[in-house]
Design a protein around this motif. Structure first.
Motif, PDB file in Angstrom:
ATOM      1  N   ASN A   1       5.979  -8.302   7.702  1.00  0.00           N
ATOM      2  CA  ASN A   1       5.119  -8.961   6.719  1.00  0.00           C
ATOM      3  C   ASN A   1       4.272  -9.990   7.439  1.00  0.00           C
ATOM      4  OD1 ASN A   1       5.764  -7.863   4.107  1.00  0.00           O
ATOM      5  ND2 ASN A   1       7.817  -8.690   4.450  1.00  0.00           N
TER       6      ASN A   1
ATOM      7  N   HIS B   1      -5.471 -10.378   1.691  1.00  0.00           N
ATOM      8  CA  HIS B   1      -6.101 -11.465   0.934  1.00  0.00           C
ATOM      9  C   HIS B   1      -5.043 -12.306   0.242  1.00  0.00           C
ATOM     10  CE1 HIS B   1      -8.525 -12.951  -2.666  1.00  0.00           C
ATOM     11  NE2 HIS B   1      -8.997 -13.602  -1.620  1.00  0.00           N
ATOM     12  N   ALA B   2      -4.308 -11.713  -0.687  1.00  0.00           N
ATOM     13  CA  ALA B   2      -3.271 -12.489  -1.360  1.00  0.00           C
ATOM     14  C   ALA B   2      -2.066 -11.638  -1.709  1.00  0.00           C
ATOM     15  CB  ALA B   2      -3.828 -13.158  -2.611  1.00  0.00           C
ATOM     16  N   GLY B   3      -1.940 -10.491  -1.059  1.00  0.00           N
ATOM     17  CA  GLY B   3      -0.680  -9.763  -1.169  1.00  0.00           C
ATOM     18  C   GLY B   3      -0.561  -8.716  -2.255  1.00  0.00           C
ATOM     19  N   CYS B   4      -1.661  -8.330  -2.903  1.00  0.00           N
ATOM     20  CA  CYS B   4      -1.550  -7.242  -3.876  1.00  0.00           C
ATOM     21  C   CYS B   4      -1.343  -5.921  -3.140  1.00  0.00           C
ATOM     22  CB  CYS B   4      -2.796  -7.163  -4.748  1.00  0.00           C
ATOM     23  SG  CYS B   4      -2.834  -8.463  -5.976  1.00  0.00           S
TER      24      CYS B   4
ATOM     25  N   ARG C   1      15.640 -16.424   7.355  1.00  0.00           N
ATOM     26  CA  ARG C   1      14.642 -15.535   7.945  1.00  0.00           C
ATOM     27  C   ARG C   1      14.816 -14.154   7.323  1.00  0.00           C
ATOM     28  NH1 ARG C   1      12.493 -19.185   8.642  1.00  0.00           N
ATOM     29  NH2 ARG C   1      12.316 -20.594  10.394  1.00  0.00           N
ATOM     30  N   GLY C   2      13.727 -13.424   7.263  1.00  0.00           N
ATOM     31  CA  GLY C   2      13.835 -12.046   6.798  1.00  0.00           C
ATOM     32  C   GLY C   2      14.564 -11.227   7.840  1.00  0.00           C
TER      33      GLY C   2
ATOM     34  N   THR D   1       0.037  -3.877   1.997  1.00  0.00           N
ATOM     35  CA  THR D   1      -0.069  -5.216   1.421  1.00  0.00           C
ATOM     36  C   THR D   1      -1.424  -5.819   1.769  1.00  0.00           C
ATOM     37  OG1 THR D   1       2.290  -5.464   1.762  1.00  0.00           O
ATOM     38  CG2 THR D   1       1.054  -7.458   1.291  1.00  0.00           C
TER      39      THR D   1
ATOM     40  N   GLY E   1       8.722  -1.499   0.495  1.00  0.00           N
ATOM     41  CA  GLY E   1       7.285  -1.674   0.601  1.00  0.00           C
ATOM     42  C   GLY E   1       6.646  -0.323   0.854  1.00  0.00           C
TER      43      GLY E   1
ATOM     44  N   TYR F   1       1.333 -13.352   7.090  1.00  0.00           N
ATOM     45  CA  TYR F   1       0.770 -14.369   6.206  1.00  0.00           C
ATOM     46  C   TYR F   1      -0.551 -13.857   5.656  1.00  0.00           C
ATOM     47  CZ  TYR F   1       4.224 -17.871   7.396  1.00  0.00           C
ATOM     48  OH  TYR F   1       5.394 -18.557   7.527  1.00  0.00           O
ATOM     49  N   THR F   2      -0.789 -14.126   4.390  1.00  0.00           N
ATOM     50  CA  THR F   2      -2.045 -13.667   3.789  1.00  0.00           C
ATOM     51  C   THR F   2      -3.044 -14.812   3.749  1.00  0.00           C
ATOM     52  OG1 THR F   2      -1.293 -14.264   1.605  1.00  0.00           O
ATOM     53  CG2 THR F   2      -0.846 -12.019   2.314  1.00  0.00           C
ATOM     54  N   GLY F   3      -4.300 -14.442   3.561  1.00  0.00           N
ATOM     55  CA  GLY F   3      -5.331 -15.447   3.317  1.00  0.00           C
ATOM     56  C   GLY F   3      -5.850 -16.151   4.558  1.00  0.00           C
TER      57      GLY F   3
ATOM     58  N   LYS G   1       5.162 -13.101   9.445  1.00  0.00           N
ATOM     59  CA  LYS G   1       6.042 -14.011   8.705  1.00  0.00           C
ATOM     60  C   LYS G   1       7.417 -13.950   9.334  1.00  0.00           C
ATOM     61  CE  LYS G   1       4.386 -14.328   4.001  1.00  0.00           C
ATOM     62  NZ  LYS G   1       4.653 -13.980   2.620  1.00  0.00           N
TER      63      LYS G   1
END
Ligand code: FES
Lengths: 693, 203
Positions: B191, B133-136, B68-69, B130, B111, B193-195, B202
């Motif tokens: 953090n 969409h996909a973390g950019c 885990r983080g 962050t 971050g 989850y993306t998308g 997370k």
């Protein structure tokens, strides 16, 4: 193997009746013990119906490309180290320090791209020729699996240099993997090697790239080739020429094609270098071949993040589902690619019907054309800023600026005419596209500059510290200074060369001094110029606009009787010397004369303290204006940035400048000491420069 | 070496004749006999023998699943003085101790967040940089006065709201944020989850 059907092949073992020589004897012995002749015969004397043809070379070229990757990959492996503090560093070493490293990496990098092209060609040839049909279905399926393995190796290889580009592209790719229903998050966690990107992302990607995937690929390739032999070559109909043997007819064609592939790869690598040479320039071989970005930094945005060009179509595809919400991304990244792959696997079955083959051909061509189109769209979106005509949209820009994009105001300005508004909106969209491209291009340029700088730093005589290249970059004033300035200082201060185009506009918007060239003679000359001191580059937009300094410069200093020009020059020289930024050829007498003038209680010294001795209690009694002892030096700058309200600087008369190094009531400061030092160093142009630059 | 002997006895002829296909067994042993028990045992033993390396490998390979983080913590990111109440977001690095497998980093930027105060407001809003969409890494467009993701062009308002049409399935992720008596702003760093449309933390 012994009952080979090719017993009638043109070359039997050694011709009968002749006594074997020493070598022949050895060969006979080996053949007896291993049966190698039969194997070689089986490998070489394959019948090629209709004779050798160029269209059959793609498969061999792919095998050759894979071999090239295996060879260069193994040698790269011998120098690569997969961890977040050594990956970038070892690749830097390969690329910039090892002899021949650039060529080795260049071949590996460019051949990977060639392989994707060859894959597309091979697939097209197989589908168009109908070579996927019975009895070759299994081999076709194996081919598709091989294709996915190659793409998997390309994807995993992109991360291994652990530079910004690979890092951010991989974040996107692994996040997309997380979208797979049910197991997605687990897959993501497994390939990333934990909850966050780091050492284990690299070790896993490397194991995939150099171990699991190629091992699987070799196993599949063996079966693929065995099946290819079992079914024989699928000849393109109609056959018009006599059959030929694989060796040497087809092999010759294959070998020529391989050589051509290698020539193209070398050409791509060497062309820029050759151009430089022809232009009479000196080639820096470290910059030839594959590029290496700045070290990966999760806290540093990377707006130029793009996958390798052959994945651009997938990247662009995600934009197609704009506005679909979560299902869009799921569709774009998982469902549609899944369906496409599924349909490709079904091709041999679909191909059994009369129209099936036509469908398959059209489908394949459509997919390739679609991918090509998406790639072109992606490139156009990113690069259209280079060729688009921005001037034609200047009026759109202006109106948007004036109305701050408020639709109501825009409509009013356009006379509330629906048609005009629609036309305007269309053009506004175009402008938005160009602006997007421009920000991408700017980001790409920045990325290149950052990469260049990282390499420069890594090449210092002190080498890379054990904590890695990122540490060098994070402690580099030239890299970090402008970022900090942009974030914390640029809302008031400009930093622009006054001679640069557009400088006046930027200066007009600023509300504090222009710090470009701060501490240099050039900057000081402007300060003591009665025409400039109250301008926007100095005190013009501050509370000191009508202060004593401006009054003094426009009054006393403008009077040639009070201040002779050479006296002003002496003060400029002395101040630049205080900052440690005087030109090397500044005469020492001029400086000492200037020092005397500054300290003069009738002149500068009437307000400013200058090398004032501390009194008995160890305190310096400061004047009404900032102390200018070692003015512009790092120590002085750090002091004023940390706390301009200190008596040494502006004290009570400080105009709006925050104390960056002093938290309120003991709270955290805005900037750390180290950050302030980086800004000071950057302002003073004090950063590492490689010898010879 | 019996194998060698048998080849030698048959000579080269054996290599070409059909008999070679049956190997030495055809000449010396009894005719092949199906023995279910022997077959099953052979497979079982062979399988059991190869199982440990595979199992050990997979066991270790799956290790990240259990990781885990670091627990979400409030991390001090800035002083309130650096977030003027003008509605314009400012970007700040989030600095924390970080563990990357065997390496421990002290006070590393991990971050970035955007902090912002509405005009005249005391309250600080924190938004993760962050992209959902996909973390950019989302950047602020100073000219257009909006957030813009450089990857697939998702755009967001300055308060992080989604600008339609957008590839992103949801607005930018807001983060919990506290201001202590001394004006120090702390952000609960997480953090997501993306998308997906849902803002899911997370682990
Ligand atoms: S990652 Fe931000 S738009 Fe795709």
């Amino acid at each position: 193997m012994s009952d080979s059907p090719r017993r009638d092949s043109p070359q039997q073992s050694r011709p009968a009746g002749k006594a074997p020589g020493l070598l022949g004897g050895l060969a006979d012995f080996l053949d007896d013990r291993t049966g190698y002749r039969a194997v070689v015969r089986a490998a070489l004397y394959e019948n090629v119906p209709g004779g050798a043809r160029w269209r059959y070379v793609w498969g061999s070229c792919l095998v050759f490309a894979f071999l090239t990757q295996a060879i260069t990959g193994l040698f790269l492996w011998a120098s690569y180290s997969a961890s977040s503090q050594t990956a970038w560093e070892s690749v830097y070493y390969i690329q910039h320090e090892m002899s021949g490293g650039w060529l080795l990496r260049g071949i590996h990098h460019v051949m990977a791209q060639a392989m994707v092209v060859l894959l597309a060609l091979h697939l097209m040839q197989v589908v168009i020729d109908g070579a996927y049909k019975a009895p070759r279905e299994v081999n076709f399926w194996l081919g598709l699996v091989l294709m996915m393995l190659v793409l998997g190796m390309a994807l995993t290889g992109y991360l291994l240099p652990w530079d910004q580009k690979g890092y951010w592209a991989t974040r996107v790719a692994t996040n997309l993997a997380g979208l797979v229903p049910l197991v997605g998050p687990a897959i993501q966690q497994l390939v990333v090697g934990g909850p966050d990107y780091g050492h284990h992302t690299l070790t896993r990607f490397f194991a995939l790239h150099a171990g699991f995937l190629p091992a699987t690929l070799v196993a599949m390739l063996v079966v693929h080739l065995a099946l290819f032999r079992k079914h024989g070559l699928h000849a393109k109909q109609p056959i018009t020429r006599p059959d030929a043997m694989f060796w040497p007819d087809q092999v010759l064609k294959d070998a020529v094609a391989m050589l051509a592939v290698m020539a193209v790869v070398l050409g791509v690598i060497l062309l820029p270098a050759v151009r430089t040479m022809l232009a009479g320039g000196q080639v820096d071989w470290g910059h030839v071949g594959a590029e290496l970005g700045a070290p990966a930094d999760p806290s540093q945005p990377y707006a130029a993040a793009r996958p390798e060009w052959y994945f651009l179509f997938l990247f662009q595809f995600l934009k197609v589902f704009e506005g679909w919400g979560a299902s869009g991304e799921f569709f774009g990244a998982i469902v549609v690619p899944g369906i496409v792959m599924g349909l490709m696997f079904l091709m041999p079955i679909v191909g059994r019907w009369k129209l099936g083959h036509r469908f398959n051909v059209c489908f394949t061509l459509a997919i390739l054309a679609g991918a090509g189109l998406l790639t072109a769209m992606a490139l156009n979106e990113d690069y259209c800023g280079l060729w688009a005509d921005k001037a034609a949209l200047a009026d759109v820009r202006k109106l948007l600026d004036e109305t701050e994009g408020d639709p109501g105001k825009i409509a009013a300005a356009l006379g509330n005419d629906a048609a005009t508004i629609a036309a305007f909106e269309k053009r506004a969209k175009k402008l938005e596209k160009i602006r997007h491209s421009e920000s991408f291009l700017a980001a790409a340029r920045q990325a290149e500059a950052d990469a260049e700088r990282a390499v420069e730093l890594a090449g210092r005589p002190g080498k890379i510290p054990p904590t890695g290249g990122l540490e060098l970059v994070r402690r580099d004033a030239k890299t970090v200074g402008p970022r900090l300035f942009e974030r914390h200082c640029a809302s008031c201060h400009a930093h622009v060369d006054p001679a640069a185009p557009g400088a006046a506009e930027i200066l007009a918007k600023s509300s504090a001094a222009n710090l470009h060239g701060f501490g240099t003679a050039r900057w000081l000359e402007g300060l003591f110029d009665p025409k400039q001191v109250a301008g926007p580059a100095y005190f013009g937009n501050t509370a000191h606009k009508e202060g004593e300094m401006v009054g003094y410069v426009t009054g006393e200093m403008a009077d040639a009787d009070e201040w002779k020009p050479e006296e002003i020059r002496a003060v400029v020289a002395a101040m630049a010397a205080e900052a440690g930024l005087a030109a090397a050829d500044t005469p020492a007498e001029l400086v000492s004369r200037g020092r005397g003038l500054i300290a003069d209680g009738e002149r500068c010294g009437s307000c400013h303290t200058f090398h004032e001795k501390a009194d008995d209690s160890g305190e310096v009694e400061y004047g009404s204006a900032p102390d200018i002892t070692r003015w512009g030096s790092k120590e002085w700058l750090v002091g004023i940035i940390a706390d301009p309200t200190h008596a040494r600087f502006y004290g009570e008369s400080n105009d709006r400048m925050p104390s960056f190094g002093k938290g309120k009531d003991g709270g955290a400061a805005i900037l750390t000491r180290e950050q302030i030092e980086l800004v000071a160093d950057w302002l003073r142009g004090d950063w590492y420069r490689p010898a010879g630059h | 070496m019996p194998h060698h002997d048998s080849r030698a006895t048959h000579g080269p002829a054996a290599n070409h004749g059909p008999a070679a296909n049956h190997g030495p067994a055809a000449n010396h042993g009894p005719a092949p006999r199906r023995n279910f028990l022997a077959e099953a045992l052979a497979i079982l033993c062979g399988g059991l023998a190869t199982l440990p390396p595979i199992a050990a490998g997979i066991w270790a390979f799956l290790d990240p699943l259990g990781r885990r983080g670091a627990a979400a913590k409030f991390l001090p990111v800035a002083d309130i003085a650096s977030v003027p109440d003008d509605g314009i977001p400012r970007q700040f690095a989030v600095v924390a101790d970080r563990v990357d497998a065997w390496t421990g980093f002290a006070a590393e930027p991990i971050g970035a967040v955007y902090l912002r105060r509405e005009k005249g407001a005391e309250k600080v809003e924190a938004i993760s940089a962050t992209c959902p969409h996909a973390g950019c890494f989302i950047e602020m467009d100073q000219v257009e006065k909006c957030f813009r993701c450089p990857c697939h062009n998702s755009r967001f308002t300055l308060s992080g709201g989604i600008v339609a049409p957008s590839p992103s399935p949801r607005a930018m992720d807001s983060l919990e944020c506290e201001v202590d008596g001394k004006g120090s702003i702390a952000v609960k760093w997480q953090n997501f989850y993306t998308g997906i449309a849902e803002k899911k933390v997370k682990p």
